[in-house]
Design a protein around this motif. Structure first.
Motif, PDB file in Angstrom:
ATOM      1  N   LEU A  90      42.058  38.923  35.862  1.00 13.12           N
ATOM      2  CA  LEU A  90      41.457  38.169  34.765  1.00 13.12           C
ATOM      3  C   LEU A  90      41.936  36.722  34.794  1.00 13.12           C
ATOM      4  O   LEU A  90      43.034  36.429  35.259  1.00 13.12           O
ATOM      5  CB  LEU A  90      41.833  38.811  33.426  1.00 13.12           C
ATOM      6  N   TRP A  95      38.306  49.109  34.093  1.00  7.68           N
ATOM      7  CA  TRP A  95      37.517  48.034  33.500  1.00  7.68           C
ATOM      8  C   TRP A  95      36.055  48.166  33.897  1.00  7.68           C
ATOM      9  O   TRP A  95      35.726  48.366  35.069  1.00  7.68           O
ATOM     10  CB  TRP A  95      38.059  46.683  33.958  1.00  7.68           C
ATOM     11  N   ASN A 148      33.132  46.410  34.707  1.00  7.61           N
ATOM     12  CA  ASN A 148      32.712  45.065  35.077  1.00  7.61           C
ATOM     13  C   ASN A 148      31.219  44.852  34.887  1.00  7.61           C
ATOM     14  O   ASN A 148      30.755  43.720  34.750  1.00  7.61           O
ATOM     15  CB  ASN A 148      33.097  44.774  36.533  1.00  7.61           C
ATOM     16  N   TYR A 188      31.314  44.017  31.011  1.00  4.36           N
ATOM     17  CA  TYR A 188      32.152  42.876  30.657  1.00  4.36           C
ATOM     18  C   TYR A 188      32.712  42.243  31.945  1.00  4.36           C
ATOM     19  O   TYR A 188      33.718  42.701  32.464  1.00  4.36           O
ATOM     20  CB  TYR A 188      33.297  43.309  29.739  1.00  4.36           C
ATOM     21  N   ARG A 189      32.004  41.223  32.417  1.00  6.62           N
ATOM     22  CA  ARG A 189      32.383  40.616  33.697  1.00  6.62           C
ATOM     23  C   ARG A 189      33.775  39.993  33.613  1.00  6.62           C
ATOM     24  O   ARG A 189      34.050  39.152  32.752  1.00  6.62           O
ATOM     25  CB  ARG A 189      31.351  39.565  34.086  1.00  6.62           C
ATOM     26  N   SER A 190      34.616  40.406  34.520  1.00  7.18           N
ATOM     27  CA  SER A 190      36.014  39.961  34.488  1.00  7.18           C
ATOM     28  C   SER A 190      36.206  38.539  35.005  1.00  7.18           C
ATOM     29  O   SER A 190      37.283  37.967  34.851  1.00  7.18           O
ATOM     30  CB  SER A 190      36.883  40.922  35.304  1.00  7.18           C
ATOM     31  N   ARG A 196      34.760  35.976  33.873  1.00  4.07           N
ATOM     32  CA  ARG A 196      34.554  35.039  32.772  1.00  4.07           C
ATOM     33  C   ARG A 196      35.889  34.724  32.095  1.00  4.07           C
ATOM     34  O   ARG A 196      36.861  35.459  32.245  1.00  4.07           O
ATOM     35  CB  ARG A 196      33.585  35.628  31.748  1.00  4.07           C
ATOM     36  N   ILE A 241      34.822  36.846  27.179  1.00  3.56           N
ATOM     37  CA  ILE A 241      34.802  38.313  27.212  1.00  3.56           C
ATOM     38  C   ILE A 241      35.028  38.865  25.812  1.00  3.56           C
ATOM     39  O   ILE A 241      34.335  39.789  25.367  1.00  3.56           O
ATOM     40  CB  ILE A 241      35.883  38.854  28.176  1.00  3.56           C
ATOM     41  N   GLN A 255      31.921  38.466  23.799  1.00  2.00           N
ATOM     42  CA  GLN A 255      30.879  39.409  24.225  1.00  2.00           C
ATOM     43  C   GLN A 255      31.150  40.799  23.648  1.00  2.00           C
ATOM     44  O   GLN A 255      30.235  41.467  23.157  1.00  2.00           O
ATOM     45  CB  GLN A 255      30.819  39.477  25.746  1.00  2.00           C
ATOM     46  N   HIS A 301      38.464  48.163  25.696  1.00  2.00           N
ATOM     47  CA  HIS A 301      38.514  46.898  26.441  1.00  2.00           C
ATOM     48  C   HIS A 301      39.257  45.822  25.641  1.00  2.00           C
ATOM     49  O   HIS A 301      39.887  44.937  26.236  1.00  2.00           O
ATOM     50  CB  HIS A 301      37.102  46.445  26.824  1.00  2.00           C
TER      51      HIS A 301
END
Length: 392
Positions: free
Chosen positions: A39, A103, A105, A108-110, A112, A117, A120, A292
């Motif tokens: 991250l 996670w 992904n 929730y794209r890591s 970013r 996050i 989002q 998350h």
């Protein structure tokens, strides 16, 4: 149900040693990997701000997850075992999901920034919570309508529907001047009714009262009055605690009421099924969002405590319930060196060696504060209280 611990300890360049250290202190408790992606760290100010923000989200989302479970339990009247089978995440039980957390992904794209996050996840959870409120408002409205129908069907004779109780033969033929009135009289006042109904107003047909039905509280009588005195008669009857029912025998209206009652029952069943299916389907999204947020918290707190570059081991522990307090104490004692920056430096230099002894010239010591703040731990520590079903 189960209580889990989510904790993070310094790895000092060797995750295997860190794992061994944790495992050796928790005894026969189960330990699972908690997989975090790479991250973006951002600035120190951002991390400090996120630390407070994520704590608030954590509390709010835990409440939402609990709301899902309580609502589903109430609507389905299910046992704990049945609820467990309904509550799944990606076709896994909650326990399996927590123990094998990785996670997501795709959601929730890591790559970013951490605030993005967090935002989002917040938007996702806000939408879920809003849907829950909307669906429950819809269900409560139809439930209230159903309660009104059932009260009319099952209440006492002062409130229940007279459909099926009053027959055509209980009413005089249709007239421009006369009307059959139905009055619910408290059973203890039946004698008063018999002695007084003819004198409540003028234009009451003498000896026209007849007993139609009775229950444990009321007796239903019919009486014939002139239409012109109907309002006055109702008011005088009310003064005597007699309840004049708003009822005119009408077969078409009675059939309409019966159909409406059936429709409301069917609507309630349909809406109930819809909400329960939605709750079961959306529960996984709610729990995923909450977990998350937990993952972000453990990352942010680990970086704040242990520094950069990130070098820590996050794990999930399922503590032996009977030894939880003892295990936590052992972990606190083992990682007590983290309470001061000088000890942390010594530990980093002596990774894999014996723990350094306490020295008189150590930097500021948090030990006395840990006695006061009983929840404090020298390592990053959060609970995952999957104990919602214990309240059954």
């Amino acid at each position: 149900m189960t209580l889990y611990w989510l904790l993070s300890v310094p790895a000092h360049g060797d995750g295997h040693v860190a794992w061994r250290d944790v495992k050796s202190r928790v005894g026969d408790s189960e330990v699972y990997d908690f997989m975090l992606p790479t991250l973006k760290i951002g600035t120190l100010d951002t991390l400090v701000q996120l630390s407070d923000e994520l704590a608030k989200h954590d509390t709010a989302y835990e409440s939402t997850v609990g709301k899902f479970i309580d609502t589903l339990r109430t609507l389905t009247q299910s046992s704990t075992t049945e609820l467990q089978s309904m509550l799944t995440v990606d076709e896994k039980s909650v326990d399996q999901y927590i123990r094998t957390f990785a996670w997501n992904n795709a959601k929730y794209r890591s790559d970013r920034a951490l605030p993005e996050i967090t935002s989002q996840i917040g938007e996702s959870m806000h939408a879920i919570d809003a849907q829950l409120k909307t669906k429950m408002t819809q269900y409560n409205a139809i439930k209230n309508s159903l309660a009104t129908v059932r009260r009319k069907q099952t209440g006492n004779l002062s409130v229940r529907s007279l459909n099926g109780i009053v027959k055509r033969s209980d009413c005089i033929p249709e007239s421009d001047f006369l009307q059959t009135v139905f009055v619910a009289v408290p059973s203890m006042l039946s004698r008063d009714w018999t002695n007084s109904y003819e004198r409540l107003t003028d234009m009451v047909v003498p000896r026209s009262s007849a007993k139609i039905s009775s229950d444990s509280e009321y007796t239903l009588y019919s009486v014939v009055v002139f239409k012109r005195v109907l309002d006055e008669f109702a008011n005088k009857a009310r003064d005597m605690r007699f309840v004049v029912r708003d009822f005119v025998y009408d077969e078409a209206a009675m059939e309409h009421d019966r159909m409406q009652a059936r429709e409301i029952v069917e609507q309630e069943e349909e809406v109930l099924d819809n909400i329960c299916e939605w709750l079961k389907g959306s529960f996984g999204d709610a729990l995923t969002a909450w977990m998350h947020i937990k993952a972000l918290r453990v990352f942010v707190e680990s970086v704040l405590r242990y520094g950069i570059p990130p070098d820590f081991l996050p794990v999930v522990v399922k503590p032996n319930p009977k030894q939880a307090a003892k295990i936590k104490l052992q972990l606190n004692e083992f990682y007590a060196y983290l309470e001061t920056s000088s000890r942390a430096s010594q530990r980093a230099e002596m990774a894999g060696k014996s723990r350094p002894r306490k020295t008189e010239d150590s930097a500021f010591d948090m030990h006395e504060f840990s006695n006061i703040l009983s929840e404090y731990t020298p390592f990053v520590f959060f609970e995952i209280p999957w104990t919602f079903l214990d309240s059954e």
